[in-house]
Design a protein around this motif. Structure first.
Motif, PDB file in Angstrom:
ATOM      1  N   ILE A 200       0.898  -1.228  -0.109  1.00  0.00           N
ATOM      2  CA  ILE A 200      -0.016  -0.168   0.107  1.00  0.00           C
ATOM      3  C   ILE A 200       1.025   1.131  -0.027  1.00  0.00           C
ATOM      4  O   ILE A 200       1.883   1.235   0.746  1.00  0.00           O
ATOM      5  N   ASP A 201       0.671   2.250  -0.668  1.00  0.00           N
ATOM      6  CA  ASP A 201       1.580   3.222  -0.973  1.00  0.00           C
ATOM      7  C   ASP A 201       1.518   4.225   0.388  1.00  0.00           C
ATOM      8  O   ASP A 201       0.639   4.681   0.551  1.00  0.00           O
ATOM      9  N   VAL A 202       2.842   4.471   0.668  1.00  0.00           N
ATOM     10  CA  VAL A 202       2.782   5.506   1.543  1.00  0.00           C
ATOM     11  C   VAL A 202       4.072   6.647   1.132  1.00  0.00           C
ATOM     12  O   VAL A 202       4.966   6.282   0.730  1.00  0.00           O
TER      13      VAL A 202
ATOM     14  N   GLY B 159      -4.009  -3.586   6.205  1.00  0.00           N
ATOM     15  CA  GLY B 159      -3.615  -4.720   5.376  1.00  0.00           C
ATOM     16  C   GLY B 159      -4.501  -5.057   4.427  1.00  0.00           C
ATOM     17  O   GLY B 159      -5.226  -3.731   3.773  1.00  0.00           O
ATOM     18  N   THR B 160      -4.329  -5.783   3.443  1.00  0.00           N
ATOM     19  CA  THR B 160      -5.089  -6.463   2.175  1.00  0.00           C
ATOM     20  C   THR B 160      -5.734  -7.614   2.549  1.00  0.00           C
ATOM     21  O   THR B 160      -5.487  -8.550   3.132  1.00  0.00           O
TER      22      THR B 160
ATOM     23  N   PRO C 219     -11.366   2.250  -0.914  1.00  0.00           N
ATOM     24  CA  PRO C 219     -10.976   2.471  -2.103  1.00  0.00           C
ATOM     25  C   PRO C 219      -9.642   1.488  -2.184  1.00  0.00           C
ATOM     26  O   PRO C 219      -8.704   1.531  -1.384  1.00  0.00           O
ATOM     27  N   ALA C 220      -9.202   0.885  -3.316  1.00  0.00           N
ATOM     28  CA  ALA C 220      -7.921   0.176  -3.441  1.00  0.00           C
ATOM     29  C   ALA C 220      -6.971   0.763  -4.369  1.00  0.00           C
ATOM     30  O   ALA C 220      -6.055   0.111  -4.689  1.00  0.00           O
ATOM     31  N   ASP C 221      -7.269   2.159  -4.717  1.00  0.00           N
ATOM     32  CA  ASP C 221      -6.148   2.793  -5.361  1.00  0.00           C
ATOM     33  C   ASP C 221      -4.877   2.850  -4.569  1.00  0.00           C
ATOM     34  O   ASP C 221      -4.903   2.878  -3.421  1.00  0.00           O
TER      35      ASP C 221
ATOM     36  N   SER D 225     -10.110  -7.318  -8.917  1.00  0.00           N
ATOM     37  CA  SER D 225     -11.344  -7.327  -8.591  1.00  0.00           C
ATOM     38  C   SER D 225     -11.831  -7.732  -7.270  1.00  0.00           C
ATOM     39  O   SER D 225     -13.146  -7.403  -6.971  1.00  0.00           O
ATOM     40  N   LEU D 226     -11.077  -8.406  -6.573  1.00  0.00           N
ATOM     41  CA  LEU D 226     -11.392  -8.850  -5.477  1.00  0.00           C
ATOM     42  C   LEU D 226     -10.686  -8.381  -4.158  1.00  0.00           C
ATOM     43  O   LEU D 226     -11.036  -8.504  -3.075  1.00  0.00           O
ATOM     44  N   ASP D 227      -9.654  -7.546  -4.425  1.00  0.00           N
ATOM     45  CA  ASP D 227      -8.781  -7.182  -3.233  1.00  0.00           C
ATOM     46  C   ASP D 227      -9.596  -6.144  -2.400  1.00  0.00           C
ATOM     47  O   ASP D 227     -10.529  -5.248  -2.797  1.00  0.00           O
ATOM     48  N   CYS D 228      -9.584  -6.234  -1.098  1.00  0.00           N
ATOM     49  CA  CYS D 228     -10.112  -5.327  -0.110  1.00  0.00           C
ATOM     50  C   CYS D 228      -8.910  -4.699   0.880  1.00  0.00           C
ATOM     51  O   CYS D 228      -8.019  -5.520   1.227  1.00  0.00           O
ATOM     52  N   VAL D 229      -8.964  -3.462   1.079  1.00  0.00           N
ATOM     53  CA  VAL D 229      -8.182  -2.968   2.273  1.00  0.00           C
ATOM     54  C   VAL D 229      -8.671  -3.181   3.504  1.00  0.00           C
ATOM     55  O   VAL D 229      -9.875  -2.910   3.839  1.00  0.00           O
TER      56      VAL D 229
END
Length: 550
Positions: free
Chosen positions: A62-64, A151-152, A178-180, A188-192
């Motif tokens: 995840i971008d930081v 997490g994801t 948002p998963a950007d 299509s399935l990823d969740c934060v």
């Protein structure tokens, strides 16, 4: 507590715990303190920042802004200019990001061992896995290094590590957050997901992360909980079936209505995640990079991604049609139930067991978690006691946008936490500290007693001190304050060996809290080590380290 003080405590805790494999990139303390000072200035000016005074860890895919996004692969790393929306929303609420955490490479795995940055060991037992792929994030929360973590979750990556480390893991349905700015596993399935120590903390963070949504209407009446028929859970670790039944019984005793449910459509959907065509989306995400090869690629991850390249397109359309049928069956099976109660996972393997069978063990761990995102469901993993001294967790799964319902049901399972002061072998980094984390304990603060105690070194195995209150000549003794579920404290007390005892300890601020004391008779011939200031300082002096109280 000010944001600056919380950051300082976090870095001191990170140094004391000494789990470098948790982090991929830890920000310099001075940089984090400078950000915290800005948070303190904003709150002093009257700005409402709901997460002020907290620190957060972020999964390494995840971008930081300003930290490399590696996704667990150093050769893949890039430097983002902006935070992912999920990170930005938490930062805007006042939390300070400490750094990025280790993970199963490209978020491919439920074990926490598939990383060139090292296997992330379990928080309660370092010989066991932490679970993945959000392994570093989960352990950071479990060990009190961070208050929250991102997490994801595609196959259960935010829930399995929560269960294996005795914390909470919350994810919405796909698209809820948002998963950007997230390196995709299956886009299509990823969740934060959110990892936290309590349901309330997870909910507070999730409300800040999630886009607004219309909550489905609910008919009046008691909570309706779907539970599998006896024997439908399949093979579980010893004692886990009984622990699951105990959790279901607690819900029933609290007034919930338990209903039998057919798990067949959920099991069939779960099997499709890796055995079906949906795995091809993992190749679409990072396949071109993996095909180039490189020393930083985990061999198991590489094998999964490259094999997905050869899935024929027609199979995807067949699987999409089959998944639509399974969604209808799963929806019918749930009916108007508020949640489906399941064990979060099936066992807590050792590192050696995963090394011997990396794919087989991983497959078994995802038996109950794999289906949720394919079926468009939200889920909440919560602690539900211990089995053989290790955390055991259950999972509540519900329709999209019903996260608050799941939280309300989960509260029926929760014990009211109680404080515990420790001064010896249960301190951070000491041999028995794992007993606290296994029982769902969380570190609160370093503390000192009132000036009314003395400390003696006992001849026990492992070595530990005895704390006694004295009428004269007492001093402040340094220790730690932890918080345990009431049931966990009872378990600890039941196994407490003599001459140790649990009693009321007066802290330097006047509070009276439960803490470890010692029977006075055991002090005959024991060395008085009060002058050291505490057990950790005594051990350091004996090893030729620090020379004064700590």
């Amino acid at each position: 507590m000010s944001a600056v003080d919380r950051v300082r405590r976090a870095y001191a805790r990170i140094a004391a715990v000494d789990r470098p494999e948790v982090w991929i990139d830890l920000r310099p303390q001075a940089e984090a303190e400078a950000e915290a000072a800005l948070v303190d200035a904003r709150t002093a000016a009257g700005e409402h920042l709901p997460l002020a005074g907290t620190v957060t860890a972020v999964k390494g895919n995840i971008d930081v802004a300003g930290l490399p996004t590696t996704a667990g692969c150093p050769d893949y790393a890039y430097l983002p200019e902006h935070d992912a929306p999920a990170v930005a929303r938490l930062r805007a609420a006042g939390t300070v990001v400490l750094g990025t955490t280790n993970l199963d490479q490209f978020a491919t795995g439920l074990v926490g061992t598939r990383s060139p940055y090292g296997a992330v060991r379990g928080s309660a037992d370092p010989a066991r896995i932490s679970g993945g792929s959000s392994s570093g994030s989960a352990v950071a929360v479990a060990l009190g290094l961070a208050d929250l973590a991102l997490g994801t979750d595609t196959a259960g990556s935010g829930r399995v590590p929560a269960a294996l480390n005795g914390i909470v893991g919350l994810k919405g349905a796909p698209g809820r957050v948002p998963a950007d700015g997230v390196v995709p596993a299956c886009r299509s399935l990823d969740c934060v997901s959110v990892l936290a120590r309590t349901v309330g903390e997870a909910e507070d963070a999730f409300r800040l992360l999630a886009d607004p949504a219309v909550v489905p209407a609910r008919a009046p009446g008691p909570w309706r909980i779907a539970v599998p028929a006896p024997g439908a859970l399949g093979e579980l670790a010893a004692g886990w079936a009984e622990a699951y039944e105990a959790a279901a019984d607690r819900l029933a005793a609290a007034g919930a209505e338990l209903r039998p449910v057919d798990l067949a459509p959920f099991d069939a959907a779960a099997a499709m995640l890796y055995a079906g065509a949906f795995v091809a989306e993992r190749y679409a995400a990072v396949g071109a990079f993996v095909d180039k090869g490189g020393p930083g690629l985990d061999p198991v991850v590489r094998g999964i991604v490259t094999a997905a390249r050869d899935v024929p397109a027609h199979r995807l359309y067949d699987d999409l049609a089959e998944l639509a049928r399974l969604r209808e069956r799963a929806t019918a099976a749930l009916g108007d139930a508020d949640a489906l109660l399941l064990p979060t996972t099936t066992a807590h393997p050792t590192l050696a067991e995963v090394a011997a069978d990396p794919v087989g063990v991983n497959t078994r761990l995802g038996r109950f978690t794999n289906s949720a995102n394919l079926l468009g469901l939200c889920a909440l993993a919560v602690p539900a006691g211990t089995v053989a001294g290790l955390p055991f967790g259950v999972m509540l799964v519900g329709p999209a946008h019903t996260e608050e319902r799941l939280g309300a049901v989960a509260r029926l399972l929760a014990d009211r936490p109680v404080p515990l002061a420790v001064f010896g072998a249960h301190l951070t980094g000491q041999p028995l500290n794992g007993q606290l984390t296994a029982l769902g304990g969380r570190f609160l603060a370093e503390v000192g007693t009132a000036e009314a105690y003395r400390l003696h070194a006992l001849g026990t195995v492992p070595p530990k001190p005895g704390l006694v209150r004295t009428a004269e000549g007492g001093r402040t003794v340094r220790g730690e304050l932890w918080e345990l579920p009431a049931a966990g404290l009872g378990t600890l007390l039941a196994g407490l060996p003599r001459p140790m005892a649990l009693g009321s300890v007066e802290l330097s601020d006047g509070r009276l809290v439960p803490g470890f004391l010692c029977e006075p008779a055991a002090l005959d011939g024991a060395e008085d080590i009060t002058a050291a200031g505490g057990w950790a300082a005594h051990l350091a002096q004996r090893a030729g380290g620090a020379t004064g109280p700590s």
